[in-house]
Design a protein around this motif. Structure first.
Motif, PDB file in Angstrom:
ATOM      1  N   GLU A  22      -9.414  -3.619  -2.508  1.00 15.87           N
ATOM      2  CA  GLU A  22      -8.900  -2.388  -3.089  1.00 15.87           C
ATOM      3  C   GLU A  22      -9.998  -1.707  -3.912  1.00 15.87           C
ATOM      4  O   GLU A  22     -10.605  -2.318  -4.783  1.00 15.87           O
ATOM      5  CB  GLU A  22      -7.685  -2.679  -3.970  1.00 15.87           C
ATOM      6  CG  GLU A  22      -6.516  -3.277  -3.201  1.00 15.87           C
ATOM      7  CD  GLU A  22      -5.327  -3.550  -4.101  1.00 15.87           C
ATOM      8  OE1 GLU A  22      -5.260  -2.959  -5.189  1.00 15.87           O
ATOM      9  OE2 GLU A  22      -4.462  -4.364  -3.709  1.00 15.87           O
TER      10      GLU A  22
ATOM     11  N   SER B 239       0.829  -1.195   0.000  1.00 13.38           N
ATOM     12  CA  SER B 239       0.000   0.000   0.000  1.00 13.38           C
ATOM     13  C   SER B 239       0.866   1.247   0.000  1.00 13.38           C
ATOM     14  O   SER B 239       0.611   2.197  -0.743  1.00 13.38           O
ATOM     15  CB  SER B 239      -0.921  -0.003   1.228  1.00 13.38           C
ATOM     16  OG  SER B 239      -1.682   1.169   1.286  1.00 13.38           O
TER      17      SER B 239
ATOM     18  N   SER C 187      -7.454  -9.088  -4.406  1.00 13.74           N
ATOM     19  CA  SER C 187      -7.404  -7.624  -4.306  1.00 13.74           C
ATOM     20  C   SER C 187      -8.792  -7.019  -4.165  1.00 13.74           C
ATOM     21  O   SER C 187      -8.980  -5.830  -4.431  1.00 13.74           O
ATOM     22  CB  SER C 187      -6.717  -7.049  -5.550  1.00 13.74           C
ATOM     23  OG  SER C 187      -5.434  -7.589  -5.736  1.00 13.74           O
TER      24      SER C 187
ATOM     25  N   ASP D 200      -9.197   6.445  -7.014  1.00 14.39           N
ATOM     26  CA  ASP D 200      -9.408   5.007  -7.169  1.00 14.39           C
ATOM     27  C   ASP D 200     -10.090   4.701  -8.501  1.00 14.39           C
ATOM     28  O   ASP D 200      -9.758   3.723  -9.172  1.00 14.39           O
ATOM     29  CB  ASP D 200     -10.251   4.463  -6.013  1.00 14.39           C
ATOM     30  CG  ASP D 200      -9.522   4.520  -4.686  1.00 14.39           C
ATOM     31  OD1 ASP D 200      -8.342   4.123  -4.661  1.00 14.39           O
ATOM     32  OD2 ASP D 200     -10.115   4.957  -3.698  1.00 14.39           O
TER      33      ASP D 200
END
Length: 370
Positions: free
Chosen positions: A336, A227, A333, A311
């Protein structure tokens, strides 16, 4: 008669440096941590050693963390160098001791240590703490509060040395690796890490690691390092881009995705794309703008002040560089937000995604990370 260790011949100059540091009164734990890191780096840089399949795990580890083919001799600077220093120490304490058993030999080899100091050091691979910490000051003591476990760790560093600014409205948060040196902890170079709502959400989600022992705690560390690397990469790219404004650089981790008053879908798409450095000079900008405009009109309820526009634009970048994610990648993932957007777009705007195939510009694998 002085014992001879396997490092004495190859690293005689390093031992002289260590002895000088000890004689100068340097912290013996810092000396030992420095020695272990130098020994480890010399091992993974040895051509014969690299050829060994098991030893190449270090490079697989780097690749898995950074998604870049990295040379151990690469010259990284600033916070990026600090990140890789932390990565090396983390790997040393988590992986290396279980593979080559060199860490105990290194501890025994470092000069000027007392038996009690050596005993503490030998516990490091199982007692390190890698986490995000809130930095506090209690008198002259620096205290790290683990944002994952809420535990307090007194750091072996006078508060006056770091000129800590106390702001009740702002947290001083860092990514660091701590190793015990008795009643206090020694911290690797702390890396200042921006904390936002998404980071706190990740921390809460990762609380399930607490009860799963040493192996699971390593996965927590992997998540943190990965991250930070993504943030560091984004930050450095933005800092190098001359079009970035002061307001854009104040908080590179969060751009609200809410609509401005009387803003059309297309104008909103243009504004959001400008916030991502990738699209500022993208050769197929018109196609990116068209796709994002469609996303905005299709999912208007997803755009609000607590959503992170970066994002979404990162998900678009993945599409335009032809990133191929397997079902396993998507599952691993799934926490995320950029991957959420990626799957949402692919599954609900299939026709629009097919339309951009002619405009995909793959990233070169040998590009430097910054």
């Amino acid at each position: 008669m002085e014992l001879l260790y396997k490092y004495d011949v190859k690293h005689s100059q390093l031992k002289k440096e260590l002895m000088q540091q000890v004689n100068n009164g340097d912290n013996p734990f810092k000396v030992a941590l420095f020695a272990a890191t130098q020994i480890f780096l010399s091992i993974v840089n040895d051509k014969k050693y690299i050829d060994d399949e098991e030893a190449s795990d270090f490079y697989h580890f780097l690749y898995n963390m950074t998604k870049n083919e990295l040379s151990p001799k690469a010259n990284y600077e600033g916070e990026t160098a600090e990140f890789f220093d932390l990565l090396v120490v983390y790997y040393l304490l988590v992986e290396h001791v279980d593979i080559m058993r060199d860490f105990p030999d290194t501890v025994c080899w470092v000069p000027g240590l007392t038996p009690s100091q050596r005993r503490i050091m030998l516990t490091w691979p199982k007692t390190f703490v890698l986490s995000l910490f809130e930095v506090k000051q209690q008198g002259e003591t620096v205290v790290y509060r683990d944002l994952n476990t809420r535990k307090l760790h007194d750091i072996d560093l006078p508060a006056s040395n770091i000129h800590l600014t106390v702001d009740e409205n702002k947290q001083n948060t860092v990514l660091a690796l701590l190793v015990p040196i008795g009643k206090t902890y020694l911290s690797t170079q702390p890396i200042f890490y921006p904390i936002d709502d998404f980071t706190f959400a990740d921390i809460k989600w990762m609380e399930r690691y607490k009860a799963k022992g040493f192996e699971e705690s390593c996965f927590y560390g992997d998540d943190l390092l990965s991250s930070y690397y993504r943030y560091s990469k984004q930050k450095n790219l933005c800092m190098k881009n001359t079009q970035a404004t002061k307001s854009e650089l104040e908080d590179l981790s969060f751009y609200p995705a809410n609509r401005v008053l009387r803003e059309t879908d297309q104008v909103m798409a243009q504004r959001l794309l400008k916030q991502h450095v990738f699209f500022r000079e993208f050769e197929h900008y018109a196609q990116a703008e068209k796709l994002l405009t469609k996303v905005i009109s299709t999912f208007p309820q997803m755009f609000h002040s607590y959503a992170n526009a970066l994002d979404l634009t990162e998900a678009l970048r993945l599409l335009f560089v032809g990133e191929k994610l397997t079902a396993e990648d998507l599952r691993d993932s799934s926490d995320e937000v950029s991957i959420f957007w990626y799957t949402l777009i692919c599954q609900n705007l299939e026709e629009e995604v097919r339309a951009i195939e002619a405009y995909i510009v793959p990233e070169l694998s040998d590009n430097p990370p910054f």
